[in-house]
Motif scaffolding. Structure first.
Motif, mmCIF file in Angstrom:
data_model
loop_
_atom_site.group_PDB
_atom_site.id
_atom_site.type_symbol
_atom_site.label_atom_id
_atom_site.label_comp_id
_atom_site.label_asym_id
_atom_site.label_seq_id
_atom_site.Cartn_x
_atom_site.Cartn_y
_atom_site.Cartn_z
ATOM 1 N N UNK A 1 12.374 -0.089 4.514
ATOM 2 C CA UNK A 1 12.837 1.228 4.944
ATOM 3 C C UNK A 1 12.927 2.226 3.783
ATOM 4 N N UNK A 2 13.560 1.865 2.646
ATOM 5 C CA UNK A 2 13.567 2.813 1.525
ATOM 6 C C UNK A 2 12.165 3.144 1.024
ATOM 7 N N UNK A 3 11.258 2.175 1.096
ATOM 8 C CA UNK A 3 9.888 2.408 0.659
ATOM 9 C C UNK A 3 9.205 3.460 1.526
ATOM 10 N N UNK A 4 9.399 3.367 2.840
ATOM 11 C CA UNK A 4 8.788 4.334 3.747
ATOM 12 C C UNK A 4 9.405 5.711 3.554
ATOM 13 N N UNK A 5 10.713 5.771 3.364
ATOM 14 C CA UNK A 5 11.377 7.062 3.122
ATOM 15 C C UNK A 5 10.817 7.713 1.858
ATOM 16 N N UNK A 6 10.655 6.924 0.803
ATOM 17 C CA UNK A 6 10.079 7.455 -0.445
ATOM 18 C C UNK A 6 8.660 7.976 -0.218
ATOM 19 N N UNK A 7 7.915 7.324 0.656
ATOM 20 C CA UNK A 7 6.523 7.714 0.887
ATOM 21 C C UNK A 7 6.416 8.968 1.736
ATOM 22 N N UNK B 1 0.827 -1.214 0.000
ATOM 23 C CA UNK B 1 0.000 0.000 0.000
ATOM 24 C C UNK B 1 0.853 1.252 0.000
ATOM 25 N N UNK B 2 1.893 1.288 0.818
ATOM 26 C CA UNK B 2 2.641 2.513 1.009
ATOM 27 C C UNK B 2 3.452 2.900 -0.223
ATOM 28 N N UNK B 3 3.732 1.941 -1.102
ATOM 29 C CA UNK B 3 4.557 2.257 -2.258
ATOM 30 C C UNK B 3 3.741 2.713 -3.478
ATOM 31 N N UNK B 4 2.408 2.718 -3.378
ATOM 32 C CA UNK B 4 1.576 3.160 -4.515
ATOM 33 C C UNK B 4 1.480 4.680 -4.496
ATOM 34 N N UNK B 5 2.109 5.380 -5.436
ATOM 35 C CA UNK B 5 2.159 6.842 -5.374
ATOM 36 C C UNK B 5 0.811 7.529 -5.586
#
Length: 501
Positions: A218-224, A161-165
């Motif tokens: 972790x990189x996914x959350x930072x991107x979000x 879910x968190x990686x869907x822009x």
């Protein structure tokens, strides 16, 4: 809106309590515009409730295809997003979901586990819907329950879910809050007597560490989260970023295996420092404006952020060079104009000094060994990041404090809180000595710490003391190199003697 009215009239004409939405009706619902979707629940509340019930029955039915269920879920997601005032009505309707719907989700999980079949997006869409109808306050315990108690699956859904822009920012922020929940005992052991739960909890956090690596979480959350720092901070952004910082600190504190690799990955495998930590702490400290004090939320954010920076910089060797070049925040915070803020919040100053001690940023540029082993010249660092500049800024700030204030900072400096502190670096010794020398020189002085003559003399004395410390440091390094060379020679000689003739 007329399309919705007509659809609901057709549903009302069906007297069956298990009326479903057909394929064609699902397509019509998905084509409804946003304005009509926002107005309809208020303008026609009874019809809207009837529509929601029909959609729930569509999800429950064993005869309905997965495609139609997916479309019904998509409409519910859209309605929950565009008509927030009706979320409570939708939440009530969703309580009518039966075991048949749960079985659909369970079967897809089993199909993937046993045969490698695609999971599809039903789980993802359902999680998005649950976040929206809960006004983005879904808890980690609720997510774990939705994932049938499977922690790895819950984290996987969170990652999906968190990686869907295209999803709204509030949803991504809720995901950060959910992440923090997985490092809290109450998520797993609510209602238990606590016996044996400490070891159980550590095992849960150890598993979270493993999944973070597997899912590249972790990189996914930072991107979000990082895009939210491109504008003024609001309570939701503060909450999400601080939740992520809390997750980092809790994971390090409570894990018993993999914590070192987890800590190191912050700097080596992510851009958390560059894109999240440094921008966020700058915004927190700037939030005070002309006030000498920070509001509670900004102070809490600055403290957590500094703890996370200490975590990321602890014993990172050559990778610390990356941080040294980015460390403009220290010079900015140690400006004379920020002195009232540091006096009001000595913990911020102490944590900032701990961060510099971990980087060893005050001991000269020769410590910045590159991966090839060659130390870069000091000119590669921005001037505010050089050791000379930082030493001067630290000395000036400490000399401007009163004896009691310096003593408080010194005591806080020695304490290891949420993150580790390298007490054995040259920079830590330099900072400690600066504090001790300042306390000693102010002990018998009755002048104001802001008195010009007193401060000037104190700075001169500190400069002399610092030169002596640095000279001793250089001498110690030379002696260490001689010892290393001697040892290397001894090993070589021993090897030659042991070789057969």
């Amino acid at each position: 809106m007329q399309t919705l009215v007509d659809l609901c009239a057709g549903l009302a004409a069906n007297q069956s309590p298990c009326a479903e939405v057909s394929d064609s009706q699902c397509q019509q619902l998905l084509a409804v515009g946003v304005p009509a979707l926002r107005e309809f629940p208020t303008a026609h509340p009874e019809a809207y409730q009837r529509l929601l019930w029909a959609l729930v029955q569509t999800l429950n039915s064993e005869e309905v295809s997965v495609k139609r269920k997916t479309n019904a879920l998509l409409f519910l997601m859209k309605a929950a997003l565009e008509a927030p005032s009706s979320r409570s009505v939708m939440l009530t309707a969703l309580k009518g979901l039966s075991s048949s719907w749960e079985q659909v989700l369970t079967d897809r999980e089993a199909g993937r586990a046993e045969f490698g079949a695609s999971l599809g997006r039903l789980h993802e869409y359902m999680l998005v819907l649950l976040c929206r109808v809960s006004d983005y306050e879904l808890s980690a315990a609720q997510l774990l329950e939705f994932a049938s108690g499977k922690l790895g699956f819950a984290l996987e859904l969170l990652s999906l879910v968190i990686k869907v822009p295209s999803y709204e920012e509030e949803l991504r922020l809720n995901c950060a809050q959910l992440l923090l929940g997985f490092t809290r005992p109450a998520t797993y052991f609510e209602g238990r007597d606590g016996s044996g739960s400490t070891q159980d909890f550590s095992e849960k956090v150890n598993f979270v560490v493993q999944q973070c690596s597997r899912l590249n979480l972790l990189p996914t959350v930072v991107d979000a989260l990082s895009p939210a720092l491109g504008r003024a901070l609001n309570p939701a952004t503060h909450g999400a970023v601080q939740a992520f910082l809390g997750f980092l600190l809790n994971t390090y504190a409570f894990s018993t295996t993999g914590s070192t690799a987890f800590r190191q990955s912050l700097l080596v495998s992510t851009q958390a420092v560059q894109r999240l930590l440094l921008p966020y702490i700058g915004m927190c400290l700037a939030a005070s404006g002309d006030s000498p004090k920070l509001e509670d939320v900004a102070l809490r954010g600055a403290q957590r952020c500094l703890s996370a920076l200490c975590l990321a910089s602890f014993r990172m060797g050559s990778h610390g060079a990356t941080l040294r070049a980015l460390n403009t925040v220290t010079a900015h915070v140690l400006q004379p104009a920020r002195l009232p803020l540091l006096r009001a919040h000595p913990s911020v100053l102490a944590q900032l000094l701990q961060f510099n001690a971990n980087m060893d940023s005050l001991a000269g540029e020769q410590e910045l060994a590159s991966p090839s082993g060659k130390p870069p010249p000091s000119s590669t660092l921005p001037e505010p990041c050089t050791s000379a500049s930082l030493v001067g800024a630290v000395a000036q700030t400490i000399s401007a404090l009163s004896q009691s204030e310096v003593l408080q900072v010194f005591e806080l400096l020695g304490k290891t809180g949420a993150a580790p502190v390298a007490h054995d670096t040259a920079s830590y010794q330099i900072i400690s000595n600066l504090c001790l020398q300042t306390i000693e020189k102010k002990r018998d002085s009755s002048e104001s710490p802001l008195s010009g003559g007193n401060s000037a003399q104190l700075l001169e004395d500190l400069a002399v003391a610092l030169d002596q410390q640095l000279q001793a440091l250089e001498t110690g390094k030379e002696e260490l190199e001689l010892i290393k060379a001697a040892l290397a020679g001894s090993v070589g000689s021993a090897g030659e003697c042991a070789s057969p003739s």
